[in-house]
Design a protein around this motif. Sequence first.
Motif, PDB file in Angstrom:
ATOM      1  N   ALA A 194       0.769  -1.049   0.121  1.00 37.18           N
ATOM      2  CA  ALA A 194      -0.102  -0.111   0.028  1.00 37.18           C
ATOM      3  C   ALA A 194       1.035   1.136  -0.058  1.00 37.18           C
ATOM      4  O   ALA A 194       1.678   1.445   0.833  1.00 37.18           O
ATOM      5  N   ALA A 195       0.663   2.047  -1.009  1.00 32.25           N
ATOM      6  CA  ALA A 195       1.448   3.177  -1.291  1.00 32.25           C
ATOM      7  C   ALA A 195       0.773   4.296  -0.109  1.00 32.25           C
ATOM      8  O   ALA A 195      -0.515   4.348  -0.247  1.00 32.25           O
ATOM      9  N   PRO A 196       1.422   5.185   0.637  1.00 32.35           N
ATOM     10  CA  PRO A 196       0.765   6.074   1.584  1.00 32.35           C
ATOM     11  C   PRO A 196      -0.136   7.114   0.468  1.00 32.35           C
ATOM     12  O   PRO A 196       0.547   7.605  -0.485  1.00 32.35           O
ATOM     13  N   CYS A 197      -1.064   7.510   1.046  1.00 33.25           N
ATOM     14  CA  CYS A 197      -1.901   8.567   0.234  1.00 33.25           C
ATOM     15  C   CYS A 197      -1.136   9.888   1.140  1.00 33.25           C
ATOM     16  O   CYS A 197      -1.430  10.173   2.075  1.00 33.25           O
ATOM     17  N   LEU A 198      -0.707  10.562   0.173  1.00 32.38           N
ATOM     18  CA  LEU A 198      -0.191  12.263   0.632  1.00 32.38           C
ATOM     19  C   LEU A 198      -0.987  13.136   0.262  1.00 32.38           C
ATOM     20  O   LEU A 198      -1.082  13.348  -0.944  1.00 32.38           O
ATOM     21  N   ALA A 199      -1.527  13.916   1.173  1.00 34.08           N
ATOM     22  CA  ALA A 199      -2.327  15.103   1.117  1.00 34.08           C
ATOM     23  C   ALA A 199      -1.469  16.105   0.484  1.00 34.08           C
ATOM     24  O   ALA A 199      -0.280  16.391   0.818  1.00 34.08           O
ATOM     25  N   PRO A 200      -2.176  16.856  -0.589  1.00 34.45           N
ATOM     26  CA  PRO A 200      -1.243  18.091  -1.178  1.00 34.45           C
ATOM     27  C   PRO A 200      -1.163  19.109  -0.294  1.00 34.45           C
ATOM     28  O   PRO A 200      -1.883  19.244   0.512  1.00 34.45           O
ATOM     29  N   GLU A 201       0.002  19.962  -0.357  1.00 33.31           N
ATOM     30  CA  GLU A 201       0.241  20.959   0.204  1.00 33.31           C
ATOM     31  C   GLU A 201      -1.002  22.065  -0.245  1.00 33.31           C
ATOM     32  O   GLU A 201      -1.291  22.403  -1.143  1.00 33.31           O
ATOM     33  N   ARG A 202      -1.484  22.724   0.783  1.00 35.08           N
ATOM     34  CA  ARG A 202      -2.400  23.910   0.673  1.00 35.08           C
ATOM     35  C   ARG A 202      -1.619  25.008  -0.052  1.00 35.08           C
ATOM     36  O   ARG A 202      -0.686  25.512   0.405  1.00 35.08           O
ATOM     37  N   PRO A 203      -2.429  25.613  -0.853  1.00 32.48           N
ATOM     38  CA  PRO A 203      -1.810  26.798  -1.678  1.00 32.48           C
ATOM     39  C   PRO A 203      -1.665  28.080  -0.668  1.00 32.48           C
ATOM     40  O   PRO A 203      -2.595  28.229   0.156  1.00 32.48           O
ATOM     41  N   PHE A 204      -0.858  28.799  -0.950  1.00 32.43           N
ATOM     42  CA  PHE A 204      -0.655  30.138  -0.080  1.00 32.43           C
ATOM     43  C   PHE A 204      -1.465  31.209  -0.793  1.00 32.43           C
ATOM     44  O   PHE A 204      -1.414  31.348  -1.871  1.00 32.43           O
ATOM     45  N   LEU A 205      -2.099  31.895  -0.168  1.00 35.87           N
ATOM     46  CA  LEU A 205      -2.848  33.189  -0.591  1.00 35.87           C
ATOM     47  C   LEU A 205      -2.507  34.327   0.168  1.00 35.87           C
ATOM     48  O   LEU A 205      -2.772  34.605   1.379  1.00 35.87           O
ATOM     49  N   ARG A 214      -2.957  31.316  -9.351  1.00 35.37           N
ATOM     50  CA  ARG A 214      -3.934  30.541 -10.196  1.00 35.37           C
ATOM     51  C   ARG A 214      -3.483  29.054 -10.425  1.00 35.37           C
ATOM     52  O   ARG A 214      -4.025  28.241 -10.097  1.00 35.37           O
ATOM     53  N   ALA A 215      -2.076  29.005 -10.833  1.00 32.95           N
ATOM     54  CA  ALA A 215      -1.453  27.687 -10.968  1.00 32.95           C
ATOM     55  C   ALA A 215      -1.412  27.026  -9.929  1.00 32.95           C
ATOM     56  O   ALA A 215      -1.712  25.730  -9.791  1.00 32.95           O
ATOM     57  N   ASP A 216      -1.101  27.683  -8.594  1.00 28.78           N
ATOM     58  CA  ASP A 216      -0.856  26.964  -7.487  1.00 28.78           C
ATOM     59  C   ASP A 216      -2.248  26.216  -7.085  1.00 28.78           C
ATOM     60  O   ASP A 216      -2.374  25.075  -6.592  1.00 28.78           O
ATOM     61  N   PHE A 217      -3.463  27.120  -7.157  1.00 28.49           N
ATOM     62  CA  PHE A 217      -4.587  26.616  -7.088  1.00 28.49           C
ATOM     63  C   PHE A 217      -5.378  25.619  -7.654  1.00 28.49           C
ATOM     64  O   PHE A 217      -5.759  24.441  -7.470  1.00 28.49           O
ATOM     65  N   GLU A 218      -5.010  25.784  -9.108  1.00 24.20           N
ATOM     66  CA  GLU A 218      -5.443  24.632  -9.899  1.00 24.20           C
ATOM     67  C   GLU A 218      -4.661  23.293  -9.675  1.00 24.20           C
ATOM     68  O   GLU A 218      -5.136  22.155  -9.816  1.00 24.20           O
ATOM     69  N   THR A 219      -3.187  23.472  -9.592  1.00 25.11           N
ATOM     70  CA  THR A 219      -2.544  22.226  -8.869  1.00 25.11           C
ATOM     71  C   THR A 219      -3.331  21.558  -7.835  1.00 25.11           C
ATOM     72  O   THR A 219      -3.388  20.371  -7.901  1.00 25.11           O
ATOM     73  N   TYR A 220      -3.548  22.266  -6.832  1.00 26.90           N
ATOM     74  CA  TYR A 220      -3.999  21.855  -5.590  1.00 26.90           C
ATOM     75  C   TYR A 220      -5.227  21.158  -5.961  1.00 26.90           C
ATOM     76  O   TYR A 220      -5.470  19.819  -5.217  1.00 26.90           O
TER      77      TYR A 220
END
Length: 82
Positions: free
Chosen positions: A13-24, A39-45
């Motif tokens: 089982a590979a761990p599920c890694l939560a994405p890093e929250r984007p900075f605003l 915008r790119a950071d939020f879309e990636t998130y």
Amino acid sequence: MMIVATPAQAAVAAPCLAPERPFLPQSREDMRRYADLLRADFETYIAEVQTYFRCLDEERARAFVEAREVTEQYGQFQRAQE
């Protein structure tokens, strides 16, 4: 005694890694200045969090199968003790 790995146990089982929250930034001026990057950071998130949710769903399903198999094995163990 022979121990046999079941398919669920053999799967790694590979761990599920939560994405890093984007900075605003707090400043509207900074928001406008860095709009393209933000915008790119939020879309990636948003894309990554969807992948994260799928991973969690898959891990949950895998864990249920494993728990059912372990429960069955425990039953076999209990019956062998009689």
